[in-house]
Write a protein that holds these residues in place. Structure first.
Motif, PDB file in Angstrom:
ATOM      1  N   UNK A   1      78.276  -8.931 -74.018  1.00  0.00           N
ATOM      2  CA  UNK A   1      78.407 -10.263 -73.439  1.00  0.00           C
ATOM      3  C   UNK A   1      77.450 -10.334 -72.254  1.00  0.00           C
ATOM      4  N   UNK A   2      76.779 -11.427 -72.142  1.00  0.00           N
ATOM      5  CA  UNK A   2      75.816 -11.661 -71.070  1.00  0.00           C
ATOM      6  C   UNK A   2      76.276 -12.910 -70.332  1.00  0.00           C
ATOM      7  N   UNK A   3      76.586 -12.762 -69.049  1.00  0.00           N
ATOM      8  CA  UNK A   3      77.085 -13.877 -68.251  1.00  0.00           C
ATOM      9  C   UNK A   3      76.062 -14.242 -67.180  1.00  0.00           C
ATOM     10  N   UNK A   4      75.645 -15.491 -67.186  1.00  0.00           N
ATOM     11  CA  UNK A   4      74.703 -15.997 -66.182  1.00  0.00           C
ATOM     12  C   UNK A   4      75.481 -16.406 -64.945  1.00  0.00           C
ATOM     13  N   UNK A   5      74.858 -16.275 -63.776  1.00  0.00           N
ATOM     14  CA  UNK A   5      75.503 -16.718 -62.544  1.00  0.00           C
ATOM     15  C   UNK A   5      75.619 -18.218 -62.540  1.00  0.00           C
TER      16      UNK A   5
ATOM     17  N   UNK B   1      85.396  -4.858 -59.859  1.00  0.00           N
ATOM     18  CA  UNK B   1      85.609  -5.826 -58.785  1.00  0.00           C
ATOM     19  C   UNK B   1      84.600  -5.614 -57.653  1.00  0.00           C
ATOM     20  N   UNK B   2      84.335  -4.368 -57.310  1.00  0.00           N
ATOM     21  CA  UNK B   2      83.371  -4.059 -56.242  1.00  0.00           C
ATOM     22  C   UNK B   2      81.971  -4.535 -56.634  1.00  0.00           C
ATOM     23  N   UNK B   3      81.584  -4.333 -57.875  1.00  0.00           N
ATOM     24  CA  UNK B   3      80.286  -4.800 -58.367  1.00  0.00           C
ATOM     25  C   UNK B   3      80.182  -6.316 -58.231  1.00  0.00           C
TER      26      UNK B   3
ATOM     27  N   UNK C   1      68.436  -8.728 -63.973  1.00  0.00           N
ATOM     28  CA  UNK C   1      67.707  -9.955 -64.288  1.00  0.00           C
ATOM     29  C   UNK C   1      68.585 -11.200 -64.118  1.00  0.00           C
ATOM     30  N   UNK C   2      69.334 -11.230 -63.031  1.00  0.00           N
ATOM     31  CA  UNK C   2      70.174 -12.376 -62.660  1.00  0.00           C
ATOM     32  C   UNK C   2      71.272 -12.673 -63.685  1.00  0.00           C
ATOM     33  N   UNK C   3      71.773 -11.641 -64.339  1.00  0.00           N
ATOM     34  CA  UNK C   3      72.871 -11.809 -65.294  1.00  0.00           C
ATOM     35  C   UNK C   3      73.751 -10.556 -65.285  1.00  0.00           C
ATOM     36  N   UNK C   4      75.040 -10.760 -65.536  1.00  0.00           N
ATOM     37  CA  UNK C   4      75.973  -9.653 -65.678  1.00  0.00           C
ATOM     38  C   UNK C   4      75.978  -9.255 -67.147  1.00  0.00           C
TER      39      UNK C   4
ATOM     40  N   UNK D   1      79.863  -7.237 -54.455  1.00  0.00           N
ATOM     41  CA  UNK D   1      78.577  -6.808 -53.904  1.00  0.00           C
ATOM     42  C   UNK D   1      77.442  -7.750 -54.297  1.00  0.00           C
ATOM     43  N   UNK D   2      77.497  -8.288 -55.494  1.00  0.00           N
ATOM     44  CA  UNK D   2      76.424  -9.165 -55.963  1.00  0.00           C
ATOM     45  C   UNK D   2      76.768 -10.650 -55.852  1.00  0.00           C
ATOM     46  N   UNK D   3      77.882 -10.968 -55.178  1.00  0.00           N
ATOM     47  CA  UNK D   3      78.260 -12.366 -54.990  1.00  0.00           C
ATOM     48  C   UNK D   3      78.619 -13.062 -56.288  1.00  0.00           C
ATOM     49  N   UNK D   4      79.351 -12.369 -57.145  1.00  0.00           N
ATOM     50  CA  UNK D   4      79.666 -12.896 -58.467  1.00  0.00           C
ATOM     51  C   UNK D   4      81.143 -13.224 -58.653  1.00  0.00           C
TER      52      UNK D   4
END
Length: 110
Positions: free
Chosen positions: A106-110, A2-4, A45-48, A7-10
């Motif tokens: 799993x790769x999630x894009x913003x 949750x903190x991650x 690289x702009x992905x989780x 912090x990254x606005x996700x």
């Protein structure tokens, strides 16, 4: 985690990320019960990126290995739907480690 996310606005990815983690862990446990697994979550690289390594033993034949891969992939239909909704990607591959095992992600894009 949750903190991650904060912090990254996700925040918009939080529910999907939790679902992805639970699906990866549940599937790994189903196919490799009572064995260790390693979960790695990072923003790059702009992905989780959510990666899980497990200790799934290697199969004797390529045919058995492919059958297992198909069953495992089919069991992650909910993960596939959630990741697709965020324009992401997911997968399963043999882990490139001395002890073998599997790598799911799993790769999630913003």
């Amino acid at each position: 985690m949750n903190e991650l996310m904060i912090r990254h606005g996700l925040k918009e990815l939080r529910e999907t990320a939790v679902l992805a983690v639970s699906e990866l862990v549940a599937t790994a446990y189903r196919f490799t019960p009572d064995r260790e697994m390693l979960l790695r979550i990072h923003w790059q690289f702009d992905a989780l990126r959510i990666v899980l390594y497990d200790q799934h033993p290697a199969h004797e034949t390529g045919e058995r290995s492919e059958d297992c891969r198909e069953r495992r992939s089919a069991s992650m239909w909910l993960l596939a739907a959630a990741v697709d909704a965020h324009g992401g990607d997911w997968g399963l591959a043999p882990a490139v480690t001395p002890s073998g095992g599997s790598k799911t992600w799993a790769l999630l894009q913003r």
